[in-house]
Design a protein around this motif. Structure first.
Motif, mmCIF file in Angstrom:
data_model
loop_
_atom_site.group_PDB
_atom_site.id
_atom_site.type_symbol
_atom_site.label_atom_id
_atom_site.label_comp_id
_atom_site.label_asym_id
_atom_site.label_seq_id
_atom_site.Cartn_x
_atom_site.Cartn_y
_atom_site.Cartn_z
ATOM 1 N N VAL A 213 0.742 -1.371 0.492
ATOM 2 C CA VAL A 213 0.029 0.120 -0.253
ATOM 3 C C VAL A 213 0.915 1.838 0.180
ATOM 4 C CG1 VAL A 213 -1.553 -1.147 1.202
ATOM 5 C CG2 VAL A 213 -0.488 0.207 2.240
ATOM 6 N N SER A 214 0.298 2.566 -0.409
ATOM 7 C CA SER A 214 0.651 3.146 -0.211
ATOM 8 C C SER A 214 -0.369 4.199 0.997
ATOM 9 C CB SER A 214 0.890 4.135 -1.636
ATOM 10 O OG SER A 214 1.454 3.702 -2.546
ATOM 11 N N LEU A 215 0.365 4.561 1.805
ATOM 12 C CA LEU A 215 0.159 5.553 2.828
ATOM 13 C C LEU A 215 0.278 6.702 2.550
ATOM 14 C CD1 LEU A 215 1.532 3.193 5.901
ATOM 15 C CD2 LEU A 215 -0.994 3.117 4.691
ATOM 16 N N VAL A 216 -0.346 7.852 3.284
ATOM 17 C CA VAL A 216 -0.507 8.790 2.878
ATOM 18 C C VAL A 216 -1.395 9.712 4.281
ATOM 19 C CG1 VAL A 216 -1.569 11.006 2.170
ATOM 20 C CG2 VAL A 216 -1.108 9.127 0.608
ATOM 21 N N VAL A 217 -0.416 10.363 5.121
ATOM 22 C CA VAL A 217 -0.508 10.512 6.559
ATOM 23 C C VAL A 217 -0.418 12.434 6.670
ATOM 24 C CG1 VAL A 217 1.138 9.968 7.510
ATOM 25 C CG2 VAL A 217 -0.636 10.047 8.769
ATOM 26 N N GLN A 218 -1.013 13.162 7.800
ATOM 27 C CA GLN A 218 -1.139 14.400 7.486
ATOM 28 C C GLN A 218 -1.023 14.807 9.606
ATOM 29 O OE1 GLN A 218 -3.833 16.640 9.720
ATOM 30 N NE2 GLN A 218 -2.635 17.906 9.520
ATOM 31 N N GLY A 219 -0.368 15.471 9.963
ATOM 32 C CA GLY A 219 0.194 16.313 10.943
ATOM 33 C C GLY A 219 0.631 15.367 12.441
ATOM 34 N N TYR A 220 -0.128 15.180 13.327
ATOM 35 C CA TYR A 220 0.592 14.480 14.792
ATOM 36 C C TYR A 220 0.073 13.221 14.710
ATOM 37 C CZ TYR A 220 0.975 19.284 16.040
ATOM 38 O OH TYR A 220 0.936 21.030 16.212
ATOM 39 N N PHE A 221 -0.611 12.979 13.170
ATOM 40 C CA PHE A 221 -0.577 11.612 13.399
ATOM 41 C C PHE A 221 0.629 10.721 12.746
ATOM 42 C CE2 PHE A 221 -4.178 11.137 14.898
ATOM 43 C CZ PHE A 221 -4.620 9.667 16.256
ATOM 44 N N SER A 222 1.493 11.140 12.190
ATOM 45 C CA SER A 222 2.651 11.071 11.509
ATOM 46 C C SER A 222 3.394 10.323 11.519
ATOM 47 C CB SER A 222 3.467 12.401 10.482
ATOM 48 O OG SER A 222 2.158 13.177 9.900
ATOM 49 N N PRO A 223 3.505 10.557 13.388
ATOM 50 C CA PRO A 223 4.714 9.422 14.156
ATOM 51 C C PRO A 223 4.515 8.306 14.259
ATOM 52 C CG PRO A 223 4.717 11.707 15.038
ATOM 53 C CD PRO A 223 3.983 11.928 14.058
ATOM 54 N N VAL A 224 2.521 8.202 14.116
ATOM 55 C CA VAL A 224 2.263 6.681 15.074
ATOM 56 C C VAL A 224 2.449 5.856 13.385
ATOM 57 C CG1 VAL A 224 0.193 5.691 14.330
ATOM 58 C CG2 VAL A 224 0.576 7.833 16.648
ATOM 59 N N VAL A 225 2.852 6.616 12.309
ATOM 60 C CA VAL A 225 1.500 6.028 10.527
ATOM 61 C C VAL A 225 3.515 5.477 10.625
ATOM 62 C CG1 VAL A 225 1.660 6.236 8.434
ATOM 63 C CG2 VAL A 225 0.065 6.650 9.948
ATOM 64 N N ALA A 226 4.821 6.565 10.674
ATOM 65 C CA ALA A 226 6.083 6.138 10.412
ATOM 66 C C ALA A 226 6.312 4.748 11.251
ATOM 67 C CB ALA A 226 6.992 7.321 10.444
ATOM 68 N N LYS A 227 6.380 5.030 12.167
ATOM 69 C CA LYS A 227 6.045 4.106 13.547
ATOM 70 C C LYS A 227 5.937 2.504 12.839
ATOM 71 C CE LYS A 227 8.031 2.404 17.262
ATOM 72 N NZ LYS A 227 7.666 2.828 18.514
ATOM 73 N N TYR A 228 4.498 2.322 12.299
ATOM 74 C CA TYR A 228 3.990 1.474 12.350
ATOM 75 C C TYR A 228 4.629 0.674 9.886
ATOM 76 C CZ TYR A 228 1.135 -1.105 8.303
ATOM 77 O OH TYR A 228 1.086 -2.293 7.391
ATOM 78 N N ALA A 229 4.965 1.546 9.744
ATOM 79 C CA ALA A 229 5.697 1.894 8.264
ATOM 80 C C ALA A 229 6.919 0.858 8.448
ATOM 81 C CB ALA A 229 5.503 3.017 7.929
ATOM 82 N N SER A 230 8.230 1.333 9.616
ATOM 83 C CA SER A 230 9.180 1.304 9.903
ATOM 84 C C SER A 230 9.243 -0.718 10.732
ATOM 85 C CB SER A 230 10.054 2.029 11.175
ATOM 86 O OG SER A 230 8.917 1.793 12.803
ATOM 87 N N ILE A 231 8.009 -0.985 10.775
ATOM 88 C CA ILE A 231 7.801 -2.107 11.612
ATOM 89 C C ILE A 231 7.324 -2.974 10.195
ATOM 90 C CG2 ILE A 231 6.500 -4.302 12.657
ATOM 91 C CD1 ILE A 231 6.445 -1.034 14.534
ATOM 92 N N HIS A 232 7.162 -2.938 9.184
ATOM 93 C CA HIS A 232 6.330 -3.391 7.706
ATOM 94 C C HIS A 232 7.353 -2.971 6.648
ATOM 95 C CE1 HIS A 232 3.627 -5.510 10.951
ATOM 96 N NE2 HIS A 232 3.714 -3.739 10.900
ATOM 97 N N GLN A 233 8.105 -1.896 6.769
ATOM 98 C CA GLN A 233 8.621 -2.193 5.309
ATOM 99 C C GLN A 233 8.357 -3.047 4.129
ATOM 100 O OE1 GLN A 233 12.406 0.135 5.107
ATOM 101 N NE2 GLN A 233 13.097 -0.206 7.693
ATOM 102 N N GLU A 234 7.989 -3.662 4.494
ATOM 103 C CA GLU A 234 8.158 -4.814 3.188
ATOM 104 C C GLU A 234 6.241 -4.841 2.362
ATOM 105 O OE1 GLU A 234 5.320 -6.752 6.167
ATOM 106 O OE2 GLU A 234 8.074 -5.433 6.250
ATOM 107 N N LYS A 235 5.474 -4.238 3.019
ATOM 108 C CA LYS A 235 4.133 -3.575 2.805
ATOM 109 C C LYS A 235 3.683 -2.452 2.292
ATOM 110 C CE LYS A 235 -0.332 -5.191 3.819
ATOM 111 N NZ LYS A 235 -1.406 -5.686 5.068
ATOM 112 N N VAL A 236 4.893 -1.763 2.233
ATOM 113 C CA VAL A 236 4.299 -0.150 2.370
ATOM 114 C C VAL A 236 5.791 0.258 1.755
ATOM 115 C CG1 VAL A 236 4.650 2.428 3.620
ATOM 116 C CG2 VAL A 236 4.061 0.135 4.822
ATOM 117 N N ARG A 237 5.290 0.498 0.269
ATOM 118 C CA ARG A 237 5.146 1.237 -1.173
ATOM 119 C C ARG A 237 5.655 2.213 -1.255
ATOM 120 N NH1 ARG A 237 2.060 -0.549 -4.942
ATOM 121 N NH2 ARG A 237 2.628 -2.670 -5.888
ATOM 122 N N ASN A 238 4.737 3.270 -0.507
ATOM 123 C CA ASN A 238 4.921 5.132 -1.002
ATOM 124 C C ASN A 238 4.925 5.620 0.613
ATOM 125 O OD1 ASN A 238 5.487 5.967 -3.617
ATOM 126 N ND2 ASN A 238 4.154 4.407 -3.859
#
Length: 401
Positions: A213-238
């Protein structure tokens, strides 16, 4: 009628309401059709309305009135009238997706002060939480998930969805505690910690998309989504970040949001739709929202106190953990082993997060920075179609690589 006029009439409205409720105990005051004059306290008419102290003539602001009478505003439903409202139309476009198991004993949520049972809006239901999601585009296309900031809703992406859905399978959702998703009372299944948001996001994405998936996130929830992406890099395209808190200067909530973490005062303000919704959306950028859009954002605060309780909890947890999460995101995005294609889009008229240090961070971390000169903090709300085109361009180039 302006919001200022609505506030200006509060004192007068309260005094008349007390008189009315004492004389008609068998009928709830908001279901009657009564008029309250601005000040002084004369009793000439029997229609329910509210007027500002500076009004001339009969230009009153009507409460719970039929459309034929005027601009109705129902406290019970957050709607203009008994007819379809903008929030009703938005709700019809979405669906509820169950994700993230509800922990605990299943005990009914109670008021933390008096120990009274809370309403249904504050209760966890079933075995998994319900997330409100709006889906657009063919499921055969690459998936793009649009993630709103704090405090906001999936509705903020309403102008982005049609732009992306031509070529992508696009999903926007409300976080737990926001919009039309579940809002359990804190300590009864969900405490609104940032760690819980990372875990719950993992569960939701597993339900929404089987492939990258490609993830688009705005504002103060960005660190939460970045943390998720760091754990699941294989699932995140952008990973596309819209005005994220990137620097040490950004690791603190602005007063407009941190006020909701205050004891007592925070509880009071979080139950005021104009403070919890309108001010939070319009004080951080050059927004001039239409009333019909503002009503969608207000709706959760008008229909249940659970939205305010959730706002209190997430504000307190943000105040506690935001600094740590921002530091973690800095480390993640600068890591040489970071493999996710990352772009940062920045609304330069953001009144909450300073642009100072953003260019340096992107240069040091080797991530592309795209400026949006006319947008504020909630970029997708202010320049939705433009942001949609930017996202489309970013993803399409990288999808071909």
């Amino acid at each position: 009628m302006t919001l200022q006029a609505f506030h200006g009439s509060a004192c007068c409205f309260r005094s008349h309401l007390l008189h009315f409720s004492s004389s008609t105990a068998s009928s709830p005051p908001f279901l009657a059709s009564r008029r309250f004059q601005s000040c002084p306290s004369t009793r000439k008419s029997l229609k329910l309305n509210c007027s500002s102290s500076g009004n001339n003539g009969d230009q009153d602001y009507l409460l719970d009135a039929p459309v034929s009478v005027g601009d109705g505003f129902s406290f019970s439903g957050g709607k203009y009238s008994d007819g379809p409202s903008p929030s009703d139309e938005w709700f019809k476009q979405g669906k509820k997706v169950k994700a993230y198991s509800i922990p605990g004993t299943g005990e009914k949520a109670k008021d933390p002060i008096f120990g009274l049972a809370m309403g249904s809006g504050s209760q966890a239901t079933g075995d998994r939480f319900r997330w409100f999601c709006v889906e657009s585009g063919s499921a055969d296309n690459p998936s793009v998930i649009l993630i709103h900031g704090f405090p906001s809703q999936a509705y903020s992406y309403r102008k982005v969805l049609p732009v992306l859905s031509k070529d992508y399978h696009v999903i926007a959702f409300d976080w737990l505690g926001f919009g039309f998703s579940d809002k359990p009372q804190p300590r009864y299944g969900f405490d609104y910690t940032l760690d819980e948001y990372v875990s719950s996001l993992e569960s939701l994405i597993d339900e929404l998309a089987a492939t990258k998936v490609s993830l688009v996130v705005q504002g103060y929830f960005s660190p939460v989504v970045a943390k998720y992406a760091s754990i699941h890099q294989e699932k995140v395209r952008n990973l596309i970040l819209l005005n994220p808190p990137l620097t040490a200067q950004h690791a603190k909530l602005p007063p407009t949001l941190s006020i909701f973490s205050n004891f007592l005062l925070g509880e009071i303000f979080s139950q005021d739709p104009l403070r919890a919704s309108d001010k939070a959306l319009t004080s951080c950028g050059p927004y001039k929202m239409k009333e019909e859009d503002a009503m969608v954002y207000r709706r959760p605060y008008l229909t249940s106190g659970s939205s305010g309780f959730a706002l209190n909890a997430i504000s307190r947890n943000m105040n506690k953990d935001l600094k740590r999460y921002v530091e973690d995101m800095q480390t993640i995005l600068k890591d040489k082993n970071w493999k996710v294609q990352t772009t940062i889009c920045w609304g330069q008229r953001d009144r909450w997060l300073s642009y100072d240090g953003v260019e340096d961070f992107c240069k040091d971390s080797n991530h592309k920075l795209i400026d949006v000169p006319t947008a504020g903090h909630h970029v997708q709300e202010d320049c939705g179609e433009e942001v949609g085109q930017l996202i489309r361009g970013i993803i399409s180039k990288r999808t071909k690589i």
